[in-house]
Design an enzyme around this catalytic site. Structure first.
Site, mmCIF file in Angstrom:
data_model
loop_
_atom_site.group_PDB
_atom_site.id
_atom_site.type_symbol
_atom_site.label_atom_id
_atom_site.label_comp_id
_atom_site.label_asym_id
_atom_site.label_seq_id
_atom_site.Cartn_x
_atom_site.Cartn_y
_atom_site.Cartn_z
ATOM 1 N N SER A 19 18.977 -7.419 59.460
ATOM 2 C CA SER A 19 18.238 -6.786 58.359
ATOM 3 C C SER A 19 18.290 -5.265 58.390
ATOM 4 O O SER A 19 18.015 -4.622 57.379
ATOM 5 C CB SER A 19 16.771 -7.241 58.370
ATOM 6 O OG SER A 19 16.174 -6.944 59.615
ATOM 7 N N ASP A 57 7.355 -2.219 57.000
ATOM 8 C CA ASP A 57 6.623 -3.489 56.890
ATOM 9 C C ASP A 57 6.261 -4.112 58.237
ATOM 10 O O ASP A 57 5.966 -5.296 58.312
ATOM 11 C CB ASP A 57 7.444 -4.493 56.077
ATOM 12 C CG ASP A 57 8.799 -4.785 56.716
ATOM 13 O OD1 ASP A 57 9.096 -4.208 57.786
ATOM 14 O OD2 ASP A 57 9.566 -5.591 56.159
ATOM 15 N N HIS A 98 10.743 -3.221 59.834
ATOM 16 C CA HIS A 98 11.847 -2.409 59.325
ATOM 17 C C HIS A 98 11.424 -0.969 59.044
ATOM 18 O O HIS A 98 10.240 -0.690 58.853
ATOM 19 C CB HIS A 98 12.400 -3.055 58.045
ATOM 20 C CG HIS A 98 12.728 -4.505 58.220
ATOM 21 N ND1 HIS A 98 11.911 -5.514 57.767
ATOM 22 C CD2 HIS A 98 13.778 -5.101 58.839
ATOM 23 C CE1 HIS A 98 12.451 -6.681 58.088
ATOM 24 N NE2 HIS A 98 13.578 -6.458 58.732
#
Length: 373
Positions: free
Chosen positions: A30, A336, A339
């Site tokens: 991610s 969040d 990240h």
């Protein structure tokens, strides 16, 4: 001629020409996913993407990622996710990264609770191979899709970027392994990483730009999950960062070996750990605040709760509350709980692109050159 030759020896970076990277092929999780997981399994909801795209754009951030700034700096558009069938353009490369990806095959696969992406590095390599072969068939066939495919010569000239491994460590942490057991898994992780690098090399890759893993012990999701972990001077979970540092040491050793095994390739080891850690150590110096607190989250010291994630809802006093973002994401390091924000990603890219955190210490635009030592 003699003078210029002397300059090359004394100051190689100054004398080197910028590389021509007509394409970028990215592999990862991610940290560099531009839409792979969103297209296949999990679409990040609002307020993801709010800062730059003003809507969810497949990235697990409020805006752009390091890979977005990297592509722009080389004069290319944002990389299309290989898994995205809608509006994808692979003429200047492709992104095989997906959120929650690992190097090794994980024990649990999404969408199972606590699962990881099915698109491991080995699968990402297989997808790369598919793209390499099928794209040339499409180009030769002609028609409307031909121009959306990379030219054959791009595969040997492209920059191959990697940012993966954090989830291999995270899976160990959250699978109730001891930190010693997680450390003990690192050699096998490195073996599988090197095997995939060699396979990608065998199909033409020559310039590799490889990020190490960041300070996982500074992330709110780790700090909130392990509140009793010993903290360092900036408030990060010391032992979890030590595991990341162990991983990074072994990655560096693996890259040294890859240079010996694949002498025609260039390998740039990029120390993103140090750059990211500086954001926790001296946030005010760089224009940031509350580096250990998630911008988009709910509850507790770190504004993170795994049952009230960014973009979801939480029940408070009988009412459903939307879990939204903070007022100034541009002043925050963490988005969040897991990240980074766009602002932090830009900060990291600006630092690593200079070569100051690279081995060999060549800037991004000269990453096709082998160390002259």
């Amino acid at each position: 001629m003699l003078l210029s030759h002397d300059i090359t020896i004394l100051s190689p970076a100054l004398a080197l020409e910028d590389c021509e990277f007509p394409a970028i092929f990215n592999f990862g999780d991610s940290n560099s996913d531009t839409g792979g997981l969103a297209a296949s399994l999990i679409l990040p909801p609002p307020p993801y993407g709010e800062t730059y795209f003003h809507m969810p754009a497949g990235r697990f951030s409020d805006g752009r990622l390091i890979i977005d700034f990297l592509a722009k700096s080389l004069g290319h558009p944002f990389l299309s996710a290989y898994l995205d069938s809608l509006g994808a353009n692979f003429s200047h490369g492709a992104n095989f990264a997906t959120g929650s990806s690992t190097i090794r095959l994980p024990n649990r696969i999404l969408p199972a609770p606590g699962g990881y992406s099915p698109f491991t590095l080995t699968i990402q390599y297989s997808q790369f191979l598919q793209l390499k072969n099928r794209s040339q068939l499409i180009r030769h066939r002609g028609g409307i899709f031909a121009s959306l495919m990379p030219k054959e010569e791009y595969f040997s000239k492209a920059l191959y970027t990697f940012d993966i491994g954090q989830n291999d460590l995270g899976e160990g942490f959250f699978d109730n392994q001891t930190l010693q057991e997680v450390n003990a898994s690192v050699p096998d992780i490195m073996s599988k990483f090197s095997t995939n690098i060699k396979k990608i090399y065998d199909f033409g890759a020559r310039s590799f730009w490889i990020h190490n893993t960041g300070p996982i012990g500074c992330l709110p999701y780790v700090l909130a999950t392990y509140p009793s972990a010993q903290k360092d001077e900036v408030g990060c979970a010391k032992s979890y960062n030590e595991v990341a540092q162990h991983f990074n040491h072994k990655l560096r050793v693996a890259i040294v070996q890859l240079r010996k095994d694949l002498p025609l390739a260039t390998f740039t080891y990029v120390d993103v750990y140090s750059v990211k850690y500086s954001l926790y150590k001296e946030p005010k110096r760089y224009g940031f605040e509350l580096p250990l607190v998630a911008c988009c989250g709910y509850g507790g010291k770190y504004n993170f709760n795994s049952s009230a994630e960014c973009g979801g809802t939480v029940e408070v006093n009988g009412s459903q509350i939307f879990v939204g973002s903070c007022k100034r994401p541009s002043a925050r390091v963490n988005w969040d709980g897991i990240h980074y924000t766009e602002a932090a990603a830009k900060f990291v890219f600006d630092k690593i692109s200079t070569g100051a955190f690279s081995d060999p210490p060549f800037p991004l635009k000269q990453a096709c050159h082998r160390n002259l030592d």
